[in-house]
Design a protein around this motif. Structure first.
Motif, PDB file in Angstrom:
ATOM      1  N   ASP A  18       0.808  -1.215   0.000  1.00 28.12           N
ATOM      2  CA  ASP A  18       0.000   0.000   0.000  1.00 28.12           C
ATOM      3  C   ASP A  18       0.843   1.266   0.000  1.00 28.12           C
ATOM      4  N   LEU A  19       2.103   1.160  -0.420  1.00 25.73           N
ATOM      5  CA  LEU A  19       2.950   2.343  -0.501  1.00 25.73           C
ATOM      6  C   LEU A  19       2.508   3.226  -1.662  1.00 25.73           C
ATOM      7  N   ALA A  20       2.523   4.540  -1.462  1.00 23.32           N
ATOM      8  CA  ALA A  20       2.092   5.488  -2.492  1.00 23.32           C
ATOM      9  C   ALA A  20       3.065   5.493  -3.664  1.00 23.32           C
ATOM     10  N   THR A  21       2.652   6.148  -4.742  1.00 21.24           N
ATOM     11  CA  THR A  21       3.525   6.289  -5.908  1.00 21.24           C
ATOM     12  C   THR A  21       4.748   7.127  -5.546  1.00 21.24           C
ATOM     13  N   PHE A  22       5.778   7.000  -6.356  1.00 17.94           N
ATOM     14  CA  PHE A  22       7.028   7.688  -6.055  1.00 17.94           C
ATOM     15  C   PHE A  22       6.831   9.206  -6.013  1.00 17.94           C
ATOM     16  N   GLY A  23       6.005   9.728  -6.906  1.00 15.97           N
ATOM     17  CA  GLY A  23       5.759  11.166  -6.929  1.00 15.97           C
ATOM     18  C   GLY A  23       5.111  11.652  -5.643  1.00 15.97           C
ATOM     19  N   ARG A  24       4.120  10.926  -5.175  1.00 16.34           N
ATOM     20  CA  ARG A  24       3.447  11.303  -3.927  1.00 16.34           C
ATOM     21  C   ARG A  24       4.385  11.154  -2.734  1.00 16.34           C
ATOM     22  N   LEU A  25       5.235  10.151  -2.770  1.00 12.72           N
ATOM     23  CA  LEU A  25       6.190   9.980  -1.682  1.00 12.72           C
ATOM     24  C   LEU A  25       7.161  11.156  -1.619  1.00 12.72           C
TER      25      LEU A  25
END
Length: 258
Positions: A206-213
């Protein structure tokens, strides 16, 4: 850019976690900027359980094979350091630097009798400070990415404990903070803001996308052992199909046609 500078880009540094020379070559060919070893993947490859069941020398040999085939910056997962005190751990880190390693992950938990537990934060920070002092005295350059297992071990007050430990570790000389199993974007933003250290998170379902991170404050993203595990599952399935079909035809099927 230096390895430290890679943590301050417009996008997070995505570390390719590798376990042998072949995986290191594949990651370099794929275009990754840096490599990191996965202790769990290396242990599995050698037939050990994770948690320093293999010896430091066995791990070091794998590291030398990786550095022999790749010129990418390499960070090594040293688990809890393979030592009982700061001098022993620092000596291991010195040998890694001599092998061409530019960074390490050092964790604040230990596996004892098959159970992983957090160690005392104050004691760990004193050990970390002593390690940093010895490295500096010998002018050894090494990015110390300090892993806290507060979320991995589902601490009752994970956010508060992470901030507490992170502040201690920063004061003791940490260059970065690694929080595996951290996925909450709200918690990520809080930790990144309060600690003001490059923040490393790890691949989770459930980790967010790289951009959101990146927007939340993440500087570095690790894979852990998930790629190795996925490949092992594919290998097992392929070997089962060979026996079931009594043929090697499956081996030669172009993956693109599946």
């Amino acid at each position: 850019m230096t390895f430290a500078e890679l943590h301050h880009q417009h996008t997070p540094l995505v570390i390719a976690n590798v376990w042998d020379a072949t995986s290191a070559i594949a990651a370099q060919q794929a275009g990754y900027q840096a490599l990191g070893t996965s202790s769990a993947a290396i242990a599995a490859m050698l037939g050990y359980e994770d948690g320093e069941a293999m010896s430091f020398d066995e791990m070091l040999y794998i590291v030398t094979r990786i550095t022999s085939v790749s010129n990418l910056p390499l960070s090594v997962d040293v688990e809890a350091g393979y030592g009982s005190n700061a001098d022993e751990i620092a000596e291991h880190l010195k040998r890694l630097v001599q092998a061409g390693v530019v960074g390490i992950n050092l964790e604040d938990s230990k596996v004892v009798d098959g159970v992983r537990r957090l160690v005392d934060a104050q004691a760990f920070s004193r050990t970390l400070e002593a390690i940093r002092t010895r490295l500096s005295a010998e002018d050894l350059q090494l990015f110390l990415n300090i892993r806290t297992d507060t979320y991995l071990l589902a601490h009752e007050h994970a956010l508060q404990e992470t901030l507490y430990r992170g502040r201690l570790y920063k004061a003791a000389g940490a260059d970065g903070i690694f929080v595996p199993c951290l996925t909450s974007e709200q918690d990520i933003a809080m930790i990144a803001k309060e600690l003001n250290l490059p923040l490393n998170v790890m691949c989770m379902p459930d980790l967010a996308t790289f951009g959101r991170l990146k927007q939340a404050g993440v500087s570095r993203i690790s894979m852990g052992n998930v790629v190795h595990s996925a490949i092992q599952l594919q290998l097992k399935n392929l070997l089962e199909r060979i026996l079931a079909q009594q043929s090697f035809a499956e081996v030669f099927i172009d993956e693109s046609t599946r």
